[in-house]
Design a protein around this motif. Structure first.
Motif, PDB file in Angstrom:
ATOM      1  N   THR A   9       0.702  -1.176   0.031  1.00 26.96           N
ATOM      2  CA  THR A   9      -0.018   0.072   0.207  1.00 26.96           C
ATOM      3  C   THR A   9       0.807   1.309   0.113  1.00 26.96           C
ATOM      4  O   THR A   9       2.180   1.245   0.118  1.00 26.96           O
ATOM      5  N   GLY A  10       0.144   2.433   0.041  1.00 31.27           N
ATOM      6  CA  GLY A  10       0.645   3.830   0.055  1.00 31.27           C
ATOM      7  C   GLY A  10       0.109   4.817  -0.306  1.00 31.27           C
ATOM      8  O   GLY A  10      -1.130   4.418  -1.084  1.00 31.27           O
ATOM      9  N   GLY A  11       0.182   6.085  -0.186  1.00 28.25           N
ATOM     10  CA  GLY A  11      -0.793   7.018  -0.498  1.00 28.25           C
ATOM     11  C   GLY A  11      -0.427   7.515  -1.942  1.00 28.25           C
ATOM     12  O   GLY A  11       0.123   6.791  -2.659  1.00 28.25           O
ATOM     13  N   ILE A  12      -1.532   8.201  -2.406  1.00 27.13           N
ATOM     14  CA  ILE A  12      -1.615   8.488  -3.802  1.00 27.13           C
ATOM     15  C   ILE A  12      -0.536   9.000  -4.274  1.00 27.13           C
ATOM     16  O   ILE A  12       0.290   9.980  -3.606  1.00 27.13           O
ATOM     17  N   GLY A  13       0.108   8.445  -5.462  1.00 25.21           N
ATOM     18  CA  GLY A  13       1.110   9.050  -6.089  1.00 25.21           C
ATOM     19  C   GLY A  13       2.632   8.671  -5.521  1.00 25.21           C
ATOM     20  O   GLY A  13       3.577   8.999  -5.740  1.00 25.21           O
ATOM     21  N   SER A  14       2.611   7.723  -4.360  1.00 23.74           N
ATOM     22  CA  SER A  14       3.720   7.069  -3.785  1.00 23.74           C
ATOM     23  C   SER A  14       4.707   6.083  -4.898  1.00 23.74           C
ATOM     24  O   SER A  14       5.721   5.873  -4.643  1.00 23.74           O
ATOM     25  N   VAL A 172       8.857  -0.655   4.816  1.00 23.27           N
ATOM     26  CA  VAL A 172       8.748   0.604   4.167  1.00 23.27           C
ATOM     27  C   VAL A 172       9.695   0.735   3.016  1.00 23.27           C
ATOM     28  O   VAL A 172      11.071   0.843   2.941  1.00 23.27           O
ATOM     29  N   ILE A 173       9.212   1.176   1.606  1.00 19.84           N
ATOM     30  CA  ILE A 173       9.863   1.570   0.568  1.00 19.84           C
ATOM     31  C   ILE A 173       9.735   2.953   0.211  1.00 19.84           C
ATOM     32  O   ILE A 173       8.863   3.456   0.082  1.00 19.84           O
ATOM     33  N   THR A 174      11.000   3.483   0.317  1.00 19.75           N
ATOM     34  CA  THR A 174      10.950   5.079  -0.188  1.00 19.75           C
ATOM     35  C   THR A 174      11.066   5.250  -1.742  1.00 19.75           C
ATOM     36  O   THR A 174      12.216   4.692  -2.258  1.00 19.75           O
ATOM     37  N   ASN A 175      10.210   5.756  -2.310  1.00 18.70           N
ATOM     38  CA  ASN A 175      10.278   5.468  -3.895  1.00 18.70           C
ATOM     39  C   ASN A 175      10.665   7.005  -4.456  1.00 18.70           C
ATOM     40  O   ASN A 175       9.544   7.679  -4.563  1.00 18.70           O
ATOM     41  N   VAL A 176      11.914   7.390  -4.505  1.00 21.71           N
ATOM     42  CA  VAL A 176      12.222   8.635  -5.154  1.00 21.71           C
ATOM     43  C   VAL A 176      13.152   8.178  -6.417  1.00 21.71           C
ATOM     44  O   VAL A 176      12.833   8.570  -7.348  1.00 21.71           O
ATOM     45  N   ASN A 177      14.176   7.664  -6.033  1.00 18.64           N
ATOM     46  CA  ASN A 177      14.872   7.038  -7.037  1.00 18.64           C
ATOM     47  C   ASN A 177      14.644   5.527  -7.693  1.00 18.64           C
ATOM     48  O   ASN A 177      14.717   4.671  -6.867  1.00 18.64           O
ATOM     49  N   LEU A 178      14.328   5.127  -8.841  1.00 20.44           N
ATOM     50  CA  LEU A 178      14.064   4.031  -9.239  1.00 20.44           C
ATOM     51  C   LEU A 178      14.864   2.768  -9.069  1.00 20.44           C
ATOM     52  O   LEU A 178      14.445   1.717  -8.692  1.00 20.44           O
ATOM     53  N   GLU A 179      16.120   3.234  -9.404  1.00 23.60           N
ATOM     54  CA  GLU A 179      17.250   2.385  -9.227  1.00 23.60           C
ATOM     55  C   GLU A 179      17.485   1.646  -7.551  1.00 23.60           C
ATOM     56  O   GLU A 179      17.443   0.748  -7.279  1.00 23.60           O
ATOM     57  N   ASP A 180      17.222   2.753  -6.742  1.00 18.97           N
ATOM     58  CA  ASP A 180      17.226   2.586  -5.128  1.00 18.97           C
ATOM     59  C   ASP A 180      15.911   1.710  -4.787  1.00 18.97           C
ATOM     60  O   ASP A 180      16.006   1.125  -4.050  1.00 18.97           O
ATOM     61  N   THR A 181      14.867   2.203  -5.393  1.00 21.47           N
ATOM     62  CA  THR A 181      13.491   1.396  -5.271  1.00 21.47           C
ATOM     63  C   THR A 181      13.700   0.038  -5.582  1.00 21.47           C
ATOM     64  O   THR A 181      13.253  -0.938  -4.795  1.00 21.47           O
ATOM     65  N   ARG A 182      14.346  -0.282  -6.608  1.00 24.71           N
ATOM     66  CA  ARG A 182      14.387  -1.520  -7.113  1.00 24.71           C
ATOM     67  C   ARG A 182      15.284  -2.475  -6.407  1.00 24.71           C
ATOM     68  O   ARG A 182      15.039  -3.665  -5.956  1.00 24.71           O
ATOM     69  N   LEU A 183      16.114  -1.882  -5.605  1.00 17.69           N
ATOM     70  CA  LEU A 183      17.221  -2.675  -4.652  1.00 17.69           C
ATOM     71  C   LEU A 183      16.436  -2.973  -3.402  1.00 17.69           C
ATOM     72  O   LEU A 183      16.655  -3.966  -2.938  1.00 17.69           O
ATOM     73  N   GLN A 184      15.737  -1.688  -2.927  1.00 20.25           N
ATOM     74  CA  GLN A 184      14.755  -2.238  -1.851  1.00 20.25           C
ATOM     75  C   GLN A 184      14.216  -3.422  -1.983  1.00 20.25           C
ATOM     76  O   GLN A 184      13.786  -4.112  -1.019  1.00 20.25           O
ATOM     77  N   VAL A 185      13.401  -3.258  -3.135  1.00 20.87           N
ATOM     78  CA  VAL A 185      12.481  -4.354  -3.431  1.00 20.87           C
ATOM     79  C   VAL A 185      13.017  -5.831  -3.324  1.00 20.87           C
ATOM     80  O   VAL A 185      12.717  -6.627  -2.724  1.00 20.87           O
ATOM     81  N   GLY A 186      14.246  -5.665  -3.846  1.00 25.79           N
ATOM     82  CA  GLY A 186      15.015  -6.863  -4.011  1.00 25.79           C
ATOM     83  C   GLY A 186      15.697  -7.460  -2.514  1.00 25.79           C
ATOM     84  O   GLY A 186      15.361  -8.720  -2.243  1.00 25.79           O
ATOM     85  N   LYS A 187      15.908  -6.590  -1.765  1.00 26.68           N
ATOM     86  CA  LYS A 187      16.173  -6.890  -0.150  1.00 26.68           C
ATOM     87  C   LYS A 187      14.944  -7.502   0.412  1.00 26.68           C
ATOM     88  O   LYS A 187      15.080  -8.455   1.158  1.00 26.68           O
ATOM     89  N   ILE A 188      13.527  -6.781   0.166  1.00 29.75           N
ATOM     90  CA  ILE A 188      12.556  -7.350   0.947  1.00 29.75           C
ATOM     91  C   ILE A 188      12.063  -8.605   0.346  1.00 29.75           C
ATOM     92  O   ILE A 188      11.688  -9.351   1.144  1.00 29.75           O
ATOM     93  N   HIS A 189      12.119  -9.017  -1.036  1.00 29.19           N
ATOM     94  CA  HIS A 189      12.006  -9.960  -1.481  1.00 29.19           C
ATOM     95  C   HIS A 189      12.708 -11.059  -0.833  1.00 29.19           C
ATOM     96  O   HIS A 189      12.131 -12.285  -0.566  1.00 29.19           O
ATOM     97  N   ALA A 190      13.817 -10.921  -0.719  1.00 30.43           N
ATOM     98  CA  ALA A 190      14.850 -11.925  -0.009  1.00 30.43           C
ATOM     99  C   ALA A 190      14.385 -12.528   1.275  1.00 30.43           C
ATOM    100  O   ALA A 190      14.308 -13.521   1.596  1.00 30.43           O
ATOM    101  N   LYS A 191      14.028 -11.315   2.118  1.00 28.88           N
ATOM    102  CA  LYS A 191      13.543 -11.487   3.460  1.00 28.88           C
ATOM    103  C   LYS A 191      12.255 -12.312   3.644  1.00 28.88           C
ATOM    104  O   LYS A 191      12.113 -13.305   4.377  1.00 28.88           O
ATOM    105  N   ILE A 192      11.330 -12.080   2.599  1.00 29.29           N
ATOM    106  CA  ILE A 192      10.012 -12.719   2.799  1.00 29.29           C
ATOM    107  C   ILE A 192      10.166 -14.192   2.214  1.00 29.29           C
ATOM    108  O   ILE A 192       9.617 -14.932   2.817  1.00 29.29           O
ATOM    109  N   LEU A 193      10.941 -14.328   1.224  1.00 30.36           N
ATOM    110  CA  LEU A 193      11.362 -15.801   0.908  1.00 30.36           C
ATOM    111  C   LEU A 193      11.854 -16.505   1.913  1.00 30.36           C
ATOM    112  O   LEU A 193      11.648 -17.745   2.509  1.00 30.36           O
ATOM    113  N   ASN A 194      12.708 -15.876   2.798  1.00 29.87           N
ATOM    114  CA  ASN A 194      13.520 -16.350   3.915  1.00 29.87           C
ATOM    115  C   ASN A 194      12.463 -16.980   4.736  1.00 29.87           C
ATOM    116  O   ASN A 194      12.678 -17.879   5.388  1.00 29.87           O
ATOM    117  N   SER A 195      11.615 -15.822   5.090  1.00 28.03           N
ATOM    118  CA  SER A 195      10.632 -16.281   6.327  1.00 28.03           C
ATOM    119  C   SER A 195       9.700 -17.325   5.676  1.00 28.03           C
ATOM    120  O   SER A 195       8.967 -18.227   6.678  1.00 28.03           O
TER     121      SER A 195
END
Length: 199
Positions: A9-14, A172-195
């Motif tokens: 989730t996230g507010g409009i435009g996030s 929480v993902i801070t989405n300002v810079n796309l490459e940075d956002t992609r990296l955050q997604v990758g880390k969260i993906h790994a953590k969820i798969l691990n759990s």
């Protein structure tokens, strides 16, 4: 085995959709609640009948939902919005539950705008909230929807603040810079798969 259910989730435009697409790129099944709700409003005879009872015949043009009319009706009318959600949300929830049964993934994502506001956040195993500075969000939405900043600010006012959301979120993902956002997604993906493996 039931997959882990992740609410995104996230507010409009996030930039929820951008983040959802990054998860899709990693092979995660993503359910876009808003899109499915609109499809059900056009497809389900029961929803159609109830929306016409609520809004009158103008609710539909032919077989299609009259989106501008509905939006104008619920824009500053919380009671009407709640009545509409009470018609649509249970059907979307049922549709989502059936969709989950067909997935063969360790986890699935449901991307939805108002999981905190309507109390449905309690149903998720994990919650990811996408945030971005208000001015960035404002610019994005004005450009995307060809809308006025007043209108966008009014929508923002109806949504929980980022602070309220992040306090109840697992990630929480801070989405300002796309490459940075992609990296955050990758880390969260790994953590969820691990759990999921320890699930």
């Amino acid at each position: 085995m039931t997959p882990i259910i992740v609410g995104l989730t996230g507010g409009i435009g996030s930039g929820k959709t951008t983040v959802a697409n990054f998860f899709k790129d990693l092979g995660v099944p993503v359910y876009i609640a808003d899109k499915e709700a609109k499809a059900l409003m056009n497809r389900s005879k029961i929803i159609k009948r109830k929306l016409v009872q609520l809004f009158g015949d103008q609710a539909y043009i032919g077989k299609s939902l009259n989106k501008p009319f509905i939006a104008s009706q619920i824009f500053n009318n919380k009671a009407l919005l709640q009545q509409m959600n009470a018609i649509v949300h249970p059907k979307v929830a049922k549709h989502f539950a059936n969709w989950v049964k067909k997935q063969e993934s360790d986890y699935v994502i449901s991307e939805a705008a108002i999981i905190f506001e309507n109390g449905s956040y309690k149903k998720y195993d994990v919650i990811i909230t996408v945030v971005a500075p208000e001015d960035v969000r404002l610019k994005r939405v004005v450009k995307r929807d060809d809308s006025s900043s007043e209108k966008v600010k009014a929508i923002m006012k109806n949504q929980w603040s980022d602070k309220q959301k992040t306090e109840l979120s697992d990630f929480v993902i801070t989405n300002v810079n796309l490459e940075d956002t992609r990296l955050q997604v990758g880390k969260i993906h790994a953590k969820i798969l691990n759990s999921a493996t320890n699930h």
